[in-house]
Design a protein around this motif. Structure first.
Motif, short mmCIF file in Angstrom:
data_model
loop_
_atom_site.label_atom_id
_atom_site.label_comp_id
_atom_site.label_asym_id
_atom_site.label_seq_id
_atom_site.Cartn_x
_atom_site.Cartn_y
_atom_site.Cartn_z
N UNK A 1 7.04 -7.04 18.37
CA UNK A 1 7.28 -5.79 17.63
C UNK A 1 7.59 -4.63 18.57
N UNK A 2 8.31 -3.64 18.07
CA UNK A 2 8.56 -2.42 18.85
C UNK A 2 7.42 -1.42 18.71
N UNK A 3 6.60 -1.60 17.68
CA UNK A 3 5.59 -0.58 17.40
C UNK A 3 4.30 -1.24 16.94
N UNK A 4 3.19 -0.86 17.55
CA UNK A 4 1.87 -1.32 17.15
C UNK A 4 0.93 -0.13 17.19
N UNK A 5 0.30 0.18 16.06
CA UNK A 5 -0.59 1.34 16.01
C UNK A 5 -1.67 1.12 14.96
N UNK A 6 -2.89 1.59 15.21
CA UNK A 6 -3.99 1.33 14.27
C UNK A 6 -3.95 2.23 13.03
N UNK A 7 -4.45 1.68 11.94
CA UNK A 7 -4.67 2.46 10.71
C UNK A 7 -5.91 3.31 10.92
N UNK A 8 -5.79 4.64 10.72
CA UNK A 8 -6.96 5.49 10.93
C UNK A 8 -7.67 5.84 9.62
N UNK A 9 -7.03 5.56 8.49
CA UNK A 9 -7.70 5.72 7.21
C UNK A 9 -6.95 4.92 6.15
N UNK A 10 -7.71 4.40 5.18
CA UNK A 10 -7.13 3.65 4.08
C UNK A 10 -7.90 3.98 2.81
N UNK A 11 -7.20 4.27 1.72
CA UNK A 11 -7.91 4.54 0.47
C UNK A 11 -7.09 4.07 -0.72
N UNK A 12 -7.79 3.90 -1.85
CA UNK A 12 -7.21 3.36 -3.07
C UNK A 12 -6.84 4.48 -4.03
N UNK A 13 -5.99 4.18 -5.01
CA UNK A 13 -5.59 5.15 -6.03
C UNK A 13 -5.27 4.39 -7.31
N UNK A 14 -5.30 5.09 -8.43
CA UNK A 14 -5.12 4.42 -9.72
C UNK A 14 -3.87 4.86 -10.46
N UNK A 15 -3.38 6.08 -10.19
CA UNK A 15 -2.19 6.58 -10.86
C UNK A 15 -1.49 7.56 -9.92
N UNK B 1 -7.18 -8.33 -9.94
CA UNK B 1 -7.07 -7.21 -10.89
C UNK B 1 -5.79 -6.41 -10.72
N UNK B 2 -4.92 -6.87 -9.83
CA UNK B 2 -3.63 -6.21 -9.57
C UNK B 2 -3.80 -4.73 -9.25
N UNK B 3 -4.70 -4.46 -8.32
CA UNK B 3 -4.86 -3.07 -7.86
C UNK B 3 -3.58 -2.60 -7.19
N UNK B 4 -3.36 -1.30 -7.23
CA UNK B 4 -2.20 -0.73 -6.57
C UNK B 4 -2.37 -0.83 -5.06
N UNK B 5 -1.25 -0.90 -4.31
CA UNK B 5 -1.37 -1.03 -2.85
C UNK B 5 -2.12 0.13 -2.24
N UNK C 1 2.19 13.51 15.46
CA UNK C 1 2.80 13.32 14.15
C UNK C 1 2.08 12.22 13.37
N UNK C 2 1.76 12.53 12.11
CA UNK C 2 1.11 11.57 11.23
C UNK C 2 2.14 10.85 10.37
N UNK C 3 1.76 9.66 9.89
CA UNK C 3 2.58 8.95 8.91
C UNK C 3 1.67 8.43 7.80
N UNK C 4 2.20 8.47 6.59
CA UNK C 4 1.56 7.84 5.45
C UNK C 4 2.42 6.67 5.00
N UNK C 5 1.79 5.71 4.37
CA UNK C 5 2.54 4.59 3.85
C UNK C 5 1.71 3.82 2.84
N UNK C 6 2.29 2.74 2.34
CA UNK C 6 1.60 1.87 1.40
C UNK C 6 1.44 0.50 2.04
N UNK C 7 0.31 -0.14 1.75
CA UNK C 7 0.04 -1.44 2.36
C UNK C 7 -0.71 -2.32 1.37
N UNK C 8 -0.78 -3.61 1.69
CA UNK C 8 -1.49 -4.56 0.85
C UNK C 8 -2.94 -4.09 0.64
#
Length: 606
Positions: free
Chosen positions: A382-396, A497-501, A513-520
C-alpha cells in the motif's frame, strides 16, 4: 461462357465451407474480388497460401457491425452470408476494379473453428505487418457526410502545402471562419458512436502494424500519409496547437494511434490496457487478446519462436483470462509485485462481474481444481497506512449530522499542543506493535465542507452498502467459499442486524489534516486504514501480535484540505470518495500477501 447467378438463384447454391487450414506452416487464406456487373452478386475466389508462397496482399481493417440482415455472396461458387458492413466495402472495391489479394477476418477465418480462431489471434500482428497496405474501412458515409468532408479537408491541405510555406498555411487555415472545418475533422477523429471504427479494440493492433494505410469512406479514399503530415505540422506550430479544436484533434484516439504507429513503439500489457481501456469489443476476451501483439511482455522469442505470457483460448473462462493477464503484468514488474489498481483495471477491461467469479470458483470446486485457484499468490504494497483514532456508530443521516456537529474537534485540531500517540506496522518479517509518544503543535482549522461531505455521502452513495466485514485466513486472503456468496449474505456476515457502516476518523501521522470516512462495522480504534494509489476503496487491517488480519472495506471522504490528484488512472471514479491516498505514507514498507481472487473481491464493488 458461364452465366453468373442472380440474387434470386443464390438460395440454390450449396453453402461455402472453409477447407482445413494448414496451421503448421502458418498458412492463411486470401481472396480476390471477381469482376462483375453492378447488379450481380458479389463473387470471391479464395485460396490458401503457406507462409513462404504467399503473394502480395492487402489486409482489411473494419468493424463487423450488426449481424442483422446479412448479405449473400459467392465464395468459390458457393453461398456465404456476410455482414453488411464488409459487403459494402467489397462492393465498392469491385466498382474500383481492385484486383489485389485481400485478407479479412470474417472471410479468411473459419469462425466456427475455435482452434483456428486461437491460431489467428496469435498470428494477427504478422498478418497486418506483412500486408502491402491496410485498407481502413470507415463504412458508408454518414447522412451529413462528415467523414467525406473531413477527408477532403485533409487532401486540400496536403495539396496546398506542396506549393506553399508553413507560414502561408497558418495564415490561410488558422482563420476563425474555417473553425467549422477543423470541427468536422475532429468529429471524424473522435466519433461519439462506440461502435465506430476508431473506438473498437481490434483495430488498434491492425492499424498500428500497418506498413501503409488507405482510408475509405464509401468510394472516397485518403492516403493516410497526408493526415500524418498534417499532425506533424500541427504539433510543431504552437499557434495552431493552442487552438481548442486543434488541440482536441491532437489528443483524439485517431491522432494518438497515428503517432504511435509512426513511432513504432511497444508498451507493456498494463500500459496498453490503461491507454485503451475505453475501447469496445463484443467478445470480452478480446479486450486482452486484441492487443497482445503489441504487448512487449507477451511477444514471440526470435530464437525459440515461443510466445511468452498469454496464449489466446476462446474456450477458457473469462476469469482465467484475468488470472493470466495478472500473471503477465506481475512477471514484467521489477519487484514482482502487482498493484491492486492494475488488477482492477484488468477486471474492468474484461467486464468481469461477481457472477463470473462465483461461476469460476464453483466449477473449480466441482473439478477439484481449487488448489489452482489459491495458487495465484500475490504480494501488494500500500501507499498509505495510518491508524484509526476514533470510530463510532450512527442510525440515520440526521443522527450522523448531530454527532459530527457535536464532536469536540478541538482535541484534534486548533492552536494547541497535543499529545500524539502514533502506531504503525513494522515490516512483515518482524510485525509487532510499536507505540511512540511525542508532542506536536497543530495549526489547522476544520474545513468548511468536512461535515457536509460526510452527510452527502451518507445520503447519495450506494457504495456504503458494500463495506462488508470479511473473514480472513491470512493477511488479505479470504476463504474461497466466501467469495461466491450472495451480496445479502456478505452484508450480514458479522452484522446480522445490518447496522450502518462505522464512521472512522483518521489523521495523517505527518500532518495536522484530518479525514473522515466510512468503514465496515467491525472497525475499532487502533485498526489501520490501508490505501492503494488509484483506488477509492480502502481496507481496514488489524494487527494481532505478529499477524495481520483483514477486517473489511472502507471509503474515505474528500474535503477541501485534502491533496489528491484527479484522474490518475482510468479506473478512478469521480465522486465524493478520496480517489487515492492523499499523502503517501508507508515508512516501514508494509506489504501484504493475498491471492488473485481475494484481490478481485476486495477491489470490485460487490
Amino acid at each position: 461462357m458461364t452465366t453468373r447467378p442472380s440474387y434470386a438463384a443464390m438460395a440454390q447454391h450449396a453453402s461455402f465451407e472453409h477447407e482445413r487450414l494448414k496451421l503448421s506452416d502458418e498458412s492463411i487464406r486470401l481472396f480476390q474480388v471477381q469482376r462483375g456487373e453492378k447488379n450481380e452478386p458479389l463473387s470471391l475466389r479464395m485460396t490458401q497460401f503457406s507462409a513462404h508462397r504467399r503473394p502480395k496482399y492487402k489486409a482489411v481493417s473494419y468493424t463487423w457491425g450488426t449481424p442483422q440482415n446479412p448479405r449473400q455472396i459467392l465464395v468459390n461458387g458457393k453461398a456465404f452470408a456476410l455482414h453488411v458492413n464488409l459487403w459494402h466495402l467489397l462492393y465498392h472495391l469491385r466498382l474500383e476494379n481492385e484486383v489485389s489479394f485481400l485478407w479479412a477476418d470474417a472471410l479468411c477465418i473459419n469462425q466456427f473453428n475455435l482452434k483456428e480462431r486461437n491460431f489467428h489471434v496469435q498470428l494477427m500482428g504478422k498478418i497486418y505487418e506483412k500486408a502491402e497496405s491496410v485498407i481502413v474501412w470507415l463504412g458508408i458515409p454518414s447522412p451529413d457526410r462528415v467523414e467525406v468532408r473531413a477527408m477532403d479537408f485533409v487532401k486540400e491541405i496536403a495539396a496546398y502545402r506542396k506549393t506553399h510555406s508553413d507560414a502561408m498555411f497558418i495564415n490561410a487555415y488558422a482563420r476563425a471562419d474555417l473553425q467549422h472545418r477543423w470541427q468536422t475533422l475532429l468529429r471524424m477523429c473522435s466519433p461519439s458512436d462506440p461502435g465506430s471504427y476508431w473506438n473498437r479494440t481490434w483495430v488498434i493492433q491492425e492499424f498500428l502494424f500497418a506498413q501503409a494505410v488507405e482510408v475509405f469512406a464509401g468510394r472516397h479514399k485518403l492516403e493516410w500519409e497526408d493526415f500524418e503530415d498534417l499532425l506533424d505540422l500541427l504539433r510543431m506550430q504552437p499557434v495552431l496547437a493552442s487552438n481548442a479544436v486543434i488541440s482536441q484533434i491532437l489528443q483524439s484516439r485517431t491522432a494518438r494511434l497515428t503517432l504511435r504507429r509512426k513511432a513504432g513503439s511497444q508498451s507493456s500489457l498494463h500500459e496498453l490496457l490503461q491507454e485503451y481501456s475505453d475501447s469496445a469489443c463484443t467478445e470480452r476476451r478480446d479486450k486482452v487478446y486484441g492487443i497482445l501483439g503489441l504487448a512487449s511482455d507477451c511477444i514471440e522469442d526470435s530464437e525459440t519462436g515461443q510466445t511468452t505470457g498469454i496464449h489466446p483460448d476462446y474456450e477458457t473462462h473469462i476469469v482465467n483470462v484475468y488470472l493470466e493477464a495478472l500473471d503477465c503484468i506481475q512477471a514484467s514488474l521489477p519487484s514482482n509485485t502487482v498493484t491492486p489498481a492494475a488488477a482492477l483495471l484488468i477486471l474492468r477491461s474484461l467486464h468481469i462481474r461477481h457472477d463470473d467469479l462465483s461461476d469460476f470458483i464453483m466449477k473449480a470446486m466441482l473439478t477439484n481444481a481449487i488448489d489452482f485457484v489459491s495458487a495465484h499468490r500475490l504480494t501488494i504494497t500500500p501507499e498509505y497506512v495510518s491508524p484509526v483514532i476514533k470510530s463510532w456508530l450512527w442510525t440515520s443521516v440526521r443522527d450522523l449530522q448531530q454527532k459530527l456537529e457535536a464532536e469536540d474537534w478541538g482535541q484534534y485540531i486548533g492552536y494547541q499542543i497535543q499529545k500524539v500517540r502514533s502506531s504503525s506496522l513494522t515490516p512483515a518479517r518482524d510485525r509487532v506493535r510499536r507505540l511512540s509518544s511525542n508532542t506536536k503543535v497543530i495549526h489547522a482549522s476544520l474545513p468548511s465542507d468536512f461535515v457536509r461531505n460526510m452527510t452527502e455521502a451518507a445520503n447519495l452513495c450506494g457504495d456504503l452498502s458494500l463495506l462488508h466485514n470479511y473473514p480472513c485466513n491470512h493477511n488479505l486472503q479470504m476463504p474461497t467459499d466466501h467469495i461466491p456468496l450472495h451480496a445479502q449474505d456478505k452484508a450480514t456476515y458479522d452484522n446480522p442486524n445490518l447496522r450502518k457502516p462505522s464512521v472512522v476518523l483518521e489523521q495523517d501521522p505527518q500532518s495536522e489534516v484530518l479525514r473522515l470516512g466510512y468503514a465496515c462495522t467491525n472497525t475499532q480504534r487502533g485498526d489501520f486504514i490501508v490505501q492503494f494509489r488509484g483506488l477509492d476503496t480502502a481496507l481496514i487491517v488489524r494487527q494481532i501480535w505478529h499477524e495481520c488480519k483483514l477486517v473489511g472495506k472502507a471509503m474515505m471522504v474528500k474535503h477541501a484540505d485534502l491533496q489528491y490528484e484527479e484522474a490518475i488512472d482510468p479506473i478512478c471514479d469521480a465522486s465524493v470518495w478520496s480517489s487515492h491516498c492523499w499523502r503517501q505514507h508507508n515508512p516501514d514498507s508494509v506489504h501484504f500477501d493475498t491471492d488473485a481472487l481475494s484481490l478481485a473481491e476486495l477491489m470490485m464493488k460487490t
